[in-house]
Design an enzyme around this catalytic site. Structure first.
Site, short mmCIF file in Angstrom:
data_model
loop_
_atom_site.label_atom_id
_atom_site.label_comp_id
_atom_site.label_asym_id
_atom_site.label_seq_id
_atom_site.Cartn_x
_atom_site.Cartn_y
_atom_site.Cartn_z
N HIS A 257 0.82 -1.21 0.00
CA HIS A 257 0.00 0.00 0.00
C HIS A 257 0.86 1.26 0.00
CE1 HIS A 257 -3.19 2.82 0.84
NE2 HIS A 257 -2.50 3.28 1.86
N CYS A 258 2.08 1.18 0.52
CA CYS A 258 2.84 2.41 0.77
C CYS A 258 3.62 2.93 -0.42
CB CYS A 258 3.78 2.20 1.96
SG CYS A 258 2.92 2.02 3.54
N ILE A 259 4.66 2.20 -0.85
CA ILE A 259 5.62 2.76 -1.79
C ILE A 259 5.00 3.10 -3.15
CG2 ILE A 259 7.81 2.38 -2.98
CD1 ILE A 259 8.72 0.75 -0.63
#
Length: 420
Positions: A257-259
């Site tokens: 979900h983040c990078i």
């Protein structure tokens, strides 16, 4: 309840666990009835919280619910809802707005409200605050408001909520103090940011740093292959420098979900000022094209062996976005598989953490539990996630042709083994 957590996913559920361990009475609000029903029955739907731990949480008084009535008189509320990308490239704040509205309808005087969902700088003050103040109370006077970025790393056996420093940024110094006091009950170290915007920015800075550096080594992987340079060895050599260098390694793309998502929030905010954020946009372009590059390399390897990709049996090892977890969010395995399928490959997958895998609605054949047999049957095997189950010697010994995008087989010199 001492605490209510809104959103019982990869961020919210580990937070509930640590709060329960600290002796807090915790309620949880989630709109997904299946999630709540599973938790009530002692089942976990995420990698980092075991069923036994869910049982311990329930025994400690944890109450998962789909009803916002669980928010009644809660002294502390933490919002951990998802913020996916919107069609415009910024964060979709639908869930954040919905959660804030629910809190506003049940907001107790003097309560602490913390947003943990990743978003662009200014969201806490410009979006969440006005919704909460629809209750008739004023943030910073009648209730405390803060932002604290989640720092969950799924599958990390060393760092979790308890021992990862917690950043908090308050709307006012009193808000920051209240948030610090709350998190200090179950987190070893709390770090106060200057304000909510600085705390929001810290999260985006962390992931943009990783995004840009991963793109750097991914681009290097492309031209180092053309130059006949072993980039993996070069990185290992550079990593011996005790200062001024941090090792990043190439891969088939970026997932989770983040990078692949969070840096776009910052780019979205910067574009609203009339500027392009060229570093982020270039990094996104480089990382997005890696699945296509992996497919092209696969085609070249088969051509070298006198075999066409069309009709070839291609085995994909690991379809999650990182090693040793079941999380498939934004996994680069999916665009790799999509490209290979369009080129006519006969695909199969193997992943010890995944049962059943589809790409664009089409089910991909499961290669089964006998990994050596699956390796021997495939014309080409591509390592996309370096799960611990994938022993390098086994891969090199049984695969007829192996393309390793994760460096799992580094150090093995065979004509049938090639690294990204």
């Amino acid at each position: 309840m001492d605490l209510v957590v809104i959103g019982l996913g990869y961020v919210g559920l580990p937070l509930v666990r640590e709060a329960c361990r600290a002796g807090l009475r915790v309620g949880g609000l989630d709109l997904d009835g299946r999630v709540v029903e599973g938790l009530r029955a002692g089942r976990s739907h995420i990698d980092d919280v075991t069923p036994d731990e869910v049982g311990e949480m329930l025994a400690a008084g944890f109450v998962p619910s789909t009803s916002e009535d669980v928010l009644d008189d809660a002294p502390t509320v933490v919002i951990c809802v998802p913020t996916p990308l919107s069609p415009e490239g910024g964060p979709d704040l639908t869930a954040v707005r919905g959660a804030a509205g629910a809190v506003a309808r049940h907001l107790a005087p003097g309560a602490l409200v913390v947003l943990e969902s990743t978003t662009y700088p200014g969201t806490t003050e410009e979006v969440v605050r006005p919704i909460l103040e629809e209750s008739g109370q004023v943030a910073g006077e009648d209730f405390h408001l803060a932002f604290s970025p989640e720092r969950i790393d799924p599958g990390n056996p060393v760092y979790g909520v308890h021992n990862t420093p917690k950043i908090v940024g308050g709307l006012t110094p009193a808000c920051a103090s209240a948030a610090s006091s709350f998190y200090g009950k179950f987190v070893e170290r709390v770090v106060q940011a200057k304000g909510t915007r600085e705390a929001e920015m810290a999260k985006l800075l962390e992931n943009t740093y990783r995004h840009v550096n991963i793109a750097l080594v991914n681009e290097m992987a492309v031209f180092c292959n053309e130059l006949g340079i072993d980039l993996w060895d070069a990185i290992d050599c550079a990593a011996t420098k005790p200062f001024g260098f941090q090792a990043f390694r190439p891969g088939p793309g970026v997932g989770g979900h983040c990078i692949p998502i969070d840096p776009n929030y910052l780019s979205y905010k910067v574009r609203s000022l009339g500027y392009p954020f060229r570093f982020v946009e270039l990094a996104q372009e480089i990382n997005d094209r890696m699945p296509r590059y992996v497919a092209e390399r696969a085609q070249q390897l088969l051509n070298r062996e006198g075999r066409a990709l069309k009709g070839a049996k291609v085995l994909l090892l690991g379809v999650t976005y990182k090693a040793d977890i079941a999380d498939q969010r934004e996994s680069p395995a999916r665009p790799v598989a999509r490209r290979l399928a369009r080129l006519g490959a006969d695909l199969a997958f193997h992943d010890p953490h995944v049962t059943g895998w589809t790409v664009d609605g089409a089910e991909v054949r499961d290669a089964g539990d006998d990994l050596p047999a699956a390796l021997a049957d495939a014309d080409l095997t591509i390592v996309l996630a370096d799960h611990a189950d994938y022993d390098a010697a086994t891969l090199a010994r049984h695969a007829r042709l192996l393309f390793d995008t994760r460096g799992r087989t580094r150090g093995i010199e065979r004509e049938t083994v090639e690294l990204l």
